[in-house]
Write a protein that holds these residues in place. Structure first.
Motif, mmCIF file in Angstrom:
data_model
loop_
_atom_site.group_PDB
_atom_site.id
_atom_site.type_symbol
_atom_site.label_atom_id
_atom_site.label_comp_id
_atom_site.label_asym_id
_atom_site.label_seq_id
_atom_site.Cartn_x
_atom_site.Cartn_y
_atom_site.Cartn_z
ATOM 1 N N GLU A 120 0.821 -1.211 0.000
ATOM 2 C CA GLU A 120 0.000 0.000 0.000
ATOM 3 C C GLU A 120 0.860 1.268 0.000
ATOM 4 O O GLU A 120 0.347 2.357 -0.271
ATOM 5 C CB GLU A 120 -0.948 0.015 1.205
ATOM 6 N N VAL A 121 2.152 1.145 0.316
ATOM 7 C CA VAL A 121 3.021 2.330 0.229
ATOM 8 C C VAL A 121 3.126 2.813 -1.217
ATOM 9 O O VAL A 121 3.508 3.960 -1.465
ATOM 10 C CB VAL A 121 4.433 2.080 0.809
ATOM 11 N N TYR A 122 2.785 1.950 -2.182
ATOM 12 C CA TYR A 122 2.809 2.353 -3.596
ATOM 13 C C TYR A 122 1.518 3.050 -4.012
ATOM 14 O O TYR A 122 1.436 3.611 -5.107
ATOM 15 C CB TYR A 122 3.033 1.133 -4.496
ATOM 16 N N GLY A 123 0.481 2.996 -3.152
ATOM 17 C CA GLY A 123 -0.785 3.639 -3.454
ATOM 18 C C GLY A 123 -1.441 3.037 -4.678
ATOM 19 O O GLY A 123 -1.411 1.819 -4.891
ATOM 20 N N ASP A 124 -2.053 3.899 -5.502
ATOM 21 C CA ASP A 124 -2.629 3.475 -6.782
ATOM 22 C C ASP A 124 -1.520 3.660 -7.812
ATOM 23 O O ASP A 124 -1.346 4.756 -8.357
ATOM 24 C CB ASP A 124 -3.853 4.340 -7.108
ATOM 25 N N PRO A 125 -0.739 2.627 -8.096
ATOM 26 C CA PRO A 125 0.565 2.814 -8.743
ATOM 27 C C PRO A 125 0.499 3.181 -10.224
ATOM 28 O O PRO A 125 -0.361 2.709 -10.966
ATOM 29 C CB PRO A 125 1.232 1.446 -8.567
ATOM 30 N N GLU A 126 1.429 4.034 -10.620
ATOM 31 C CA GLU A 126 1.596 4.386 -12.023
ATOM 32 C C GLU A 126 2.708 3.555 -12.651
ATOM 33 O O GLU A 126 2.911 3.601 -13.859
ATOM 34 C CB GLU A 126 1.886 5.888 -12.151
ATOM 35 N N MET A 127 3.438 2.797 -11.817
ATOM 36 C CA MET A 127 4.430 1.834 -12.303
ATOM 37 C C MET A 127 3.857 0.433 -12.153
ATOM 38 O O MET A 127 3.276 0.106 -11.120
ATOM 39 C CB MET A 127 5.732 1.936 -11.497
ATOM 40 N N HIS A 128 4.025 -0.382 -13.196
ATOM 41 C CA HIS A 128 3.493 -1.750 -13.120
ATOM 42 C C HIS A 128 4.423 -2.708 -13.857
ATOM 43 O O HIS A 128 4.754 -2.461 -15.017
ATOM 44 C CB HIS A 128 2.097 -1.785 -13.733
ATOM 45 N N PRO A 129 4.862 -3.822 -13.225
ATOM 46 C CA PRO A 129 4.687 -4.139 -11.800
ATOM 47 C C PRO A 129 5.479 -3.173 -10.924
ATOM 48 O O PRO A 129 6.302 -2.405 -11.429
ATOM 49 C CB PRO A 129 5.231 -5.575 -11.709
ATOM 50 N N GLN A 130 5.236 -3.222 -9.620
ATOM 51 C CA GLN A 130 5.855 -2.263 -8.708
ATOM 52 C C GLN A 130 7.251 -2.731 -8.268
ATOM 53 O O GLN A 130 7.412 -3.851 -7.793
ATOM 54 C CB GLN A 130 4.973 -2.051 -7.474
ATOM 55 N N GLN A 131 8.226 -1.850 -8.464
ATOM 56 C CA GLN A 131 9.592 -2.086 -7.987
ATOM 57 C C GLN A 131 9.829 -1.292 -6.717
ATOM 58 O O GLN A 131 9.182 -0.267 -6.473
ATOM 59 C CB GLN A 131 10.604 -1.669 -9.052
ATOM 60 N N GLU A 132 10.805 -1.730 -5.925
ATOM 61 C CA GLU A 132 11.100 -1.069 -4.646
ATOM 62 C C GLU A 132 11.558 0.377 -4.833
ATOM 63 O O GLU A 132 11.426 1.198 -3.924
ATOM 64 C CB GLU A 132 12.176 -1.853 -3.888
ATOM 65 N N ARG A 281 0.846 -5.710 -8.430
ATOM 66 C CA ARG A 281 1.675 -6.860 -8.775
ATOM 67 C C ARG A 281 3.112 -6.549 -8.410
ATOM 68 O O ARG A 281 3.663 -5.540 -8.821
ATOM 69 C CB ARG A 281 1.573 -7.160 -10.270
ATOM 70 N N PRO A 282 3.752 -7.426 -7.628
ATOM 71 C CA PRO A 282 5.125 -7.138 -7.210
ATOM 72 C C PRO A 282 6.160 -7.537 -8.251
ATOM 73 O O PRO A 282 6.019 -8.551 -8.929
ATOM 74 C CB PRO A 282 5.284 -8.016 -5.963
ATOM 75 N N ASP A 283 7.189 -6.724 -8.357
ATOM 76 C CA ASP A 283 8.410 -7.141 -9.036
ATOM 77 C C ASP A 283 9.288 -7.744 -7.939
ATOM 78 O O ASP A 283 9.691 -7.038 -7.006
ATOM 79 C CB ASP A 283 9.099 -5.928 -9.670
ATOM 80 N N ILE A 284 9.558 -9.052 -7.996
ATOM 81 C CA ILE A 284 10.306 -9.717 -6.911
ATOM 82 C C ILE A 284 11.745 -10.048 -7.318
ATOM 83 O O ILE A 284 12.372 -10.914 -6.726
ATOM 84 C CB ILE A 284 9.572 -10.984 -6.403
ATOM 85 N N THR A 285 12.266 -9.323 -8.301
ATOM 86 C CA THR A 285 13.651 -9.546 -8.754
ATOM 87 C C THR A 285 14.630 -9.439 -7.596
ATOM 88 O O THR A 285 15.534 -10.275 -7.442
ATOM 89 C CB THR A 285 14.024 -8.526 -9.847
ATOM 90 N N LEU A 286 14.463 -8.419 -6.760
ATOM 91 C CA LEU A 286 15.379 -8.195 -5.629
ATOM 92 C C LEU A 286 15.310 -9.352 -4.632
ATOM 93 O O LEU A 286 16.342 -9.834 -4.151
ATOM 94 C CB LEU A 286 15.052 -6.868 -4.937
ATOM 95 N N ALA A 287 14.109 -9.803 -4.307
ATOM 96 C CA ALA A 287 13.940 -10.923 -3.363
ATOM 97 C C ALA A 287 14.611 -12.185 -3.900
ATOM 98 O O ALA A 287 15.232 -12.943 -3.151
ATOM 99 C CB ALA A 287 12.460 -11.173 -3.093
ATOM 100 N N LYS A 288 14.495 -12.410 -5.202
ATOM 101 C CA LYS A 288 15.129 -13.583 -5.818
ATOM 102 C C LYS A 288 16.650 -13.472 -5.730
ATOM 103 O O LYS A 288 17.338 -14.437 -5.383
ATOM 104 C CB LYS A 288 14.710 -13.705 -7.289
ATOM 105 N N GLU A 289 17.174 -12.289 -6.051
ATOM 106 C CA GLU A 289 18.627 -12.104 -6.111
ATOM 107 C C GLU A 289 19.272 -12.139 -4.735
ATOM 108 O O GLU A 289 20.303 -12.786 -4.536
ATOM 109 C CB GLU A 289 18.954 -10.773 -6.800
ATOM 110 N N VAL A 290 18.694 -11.432 -3.773
ATOM 111 C CA VAL A 290 19.352 -11.264 -2.458
ATOM 112 C C VAL A 290 18.948 -12.359 -1.471
ATOM 113 O O VAL A 290 19.770 -12.841 -0.692
ATOM 114 C CB VAL A 290 19.044 -9.867 -1.865
ATOM 115 N N LEU A 291 17.666 -12.760 -1.503
ATOM 116 C CA LEU A 291 17.174 -13.725 -0.518
ATOM 117 C C LEU A 291 17.067 -15.141 -1.083
ATOM 118 O O LEU A 291 16.856 -16.086 -0.323
ATOM 119 C CB LEU A 291 15.792 -13.302 0.001
ATOM 120 N N GLY A 292 17.181 -15.266 -2.393
ATOM 121 C CA GLY A 292 16.948 -16.579 -3.010
ATOM 122 C C GLY A 292 15.520 -17.030 -2.786
ATOM 123 O O GLY A 292 15.238 -18.220 -2.662
#
Length: 322
Positions: A120-132, A281-292
């Protein structure tokens, strides 16, 4: 003498918190579950009380707390619109005063602390999917602002404590999560649809149902929490998106629930609430890279498990009322 790692879970009797407490006990931690039971329920943690490594503490995190702990998962906050709009001032206090109190505790005892933030910190997002890296599109004075802006302020506090006090912080941005122990009357879309379908009541879709959400099963999310807190690169603070990148319209979800419950429910349409996000919709690239980390539970699998839970819950509720 060896001492087990002592972990504090605020909001520990809630939907996510109870699953996290369960996971931490299985991993061999000593767990202090803290909740004021505004939206959390003792029923969610009843099965944990006989574990010698589990302790329940009734407390509101808007008041200071003095404990000796090694890690803190700060999950305490009403998370559904019905609950966080019931007392919006208290919701903001829980996010802001609660964060200050938990960060103060972490600073005193040098504990590592994770903030359960939100998409919800992204609100009604203008970026899709949402990146950090996206700063969001949030209304600061709307009906949802007590939650959205409260969580945004909590993130600010966490990073200021890191910069000012060298605190070890972790920030997870949670996308829609579902599973057993969801509150049956919290107004969230998955629990709403399942309860309505099991009762053969009309399924309420707001707007035309074309708005999208990404649904993450609770076990997958808890795995993400655990990996974030214990990531090898301890300097990594986030924020990091945790959610399932599979994207479904609300209408698709409604039809799936009707199918899986063999319900006679019909779909009815009501006006869209103020500032309801059109896409999520989340962009989970960071979670994949850093957390596996990535979620593995398919929506069908997770929905069937959640339906089984609610079917049993409603049967017991009906029996108790007789």
């Amino acid at each position: 003498m060896y001492r087990k790692t002592r972990v504090l879970v605020t909001g520990g009797a809630g939907f996510l918190g109870s699953h996290l407490c369960e996971r931490l006990l299985k991993e061999g931690y000593e767990v202090i579950c803290l909740d004021n039971c505004f939206t959390g329920s003792k029923q969610n943690i009843l099965h944990l009380h006989n574990d010698p490594n589990f302790e329940f503490l009734r407390h509101d995190i808007t008041f200071p707390l003095y404990l000796e702990v090694d890690q803190i998962y700060n999950l305490a906050c009403p998370a559904s619109p019905i609950h966080y709009q019931f007392d919006p001032v208290q919701t903001t206090k829980t996010s802001v005063h609660g964060a200050i109190n938990m960060l103060g505790l972490a600073k005193r005892v040098r504990a590592k602390i994770m903030q359960a933030s939100t998409s919800e910190v992204y609100g009604d997002p203008e970026m899709h999917p949402q990146q950090e890296s996206y700063w969001g599109n949030v209304n600061p004075i709307g009906m949802r602002s007590c939650y959205d802006e409260g969580k945004r302020c909590a993130e600010t506090l966490f990073f200021d404590y890191k910069r000012q006090h060298n605190l070890r912080i972790k920030v997870a941005r949670i996308f829609n999560t579902y599973g057993p122990r969801m509150h049956p009357n919290d107004g969230r879309v998955v629990s709403n649809f399942i309860v309505q379908a099991l009762k053969n009541e009309p399924i309420t879709v707001y707007g035309d149902g074309s708005q999208t959400r990404s649904f993450c099963y609770v076990d997958d999310l808890v795995e993400g929490f655990y990996r974030l807190m214990n990531v090898t690169d301890d300097a990594f603070s986030g924020p990091v998106n945790l959610g399932n990148p599979g994207e479904f319209t609300i209408l698709q979800l409604a039809n799936l629930v009707i199918e899986y419950t063999n319900s006679k429910s019909e779909i009815i349409y009501k006006p869209l609430p103020e500032n309801d996000p059109r896409k999520r919709r989340p962009d989970i690239t960071l979670a994949k890279e850093v957390l596996g980390w990535q979620p593995y539970t398919k929506l069908e699998q997770g929905l069937l498990k959640t339906i089984t839970y609610f079917d049993k819950y409603l049967t017991q509720e009906e029996a108790a009322a007789q």
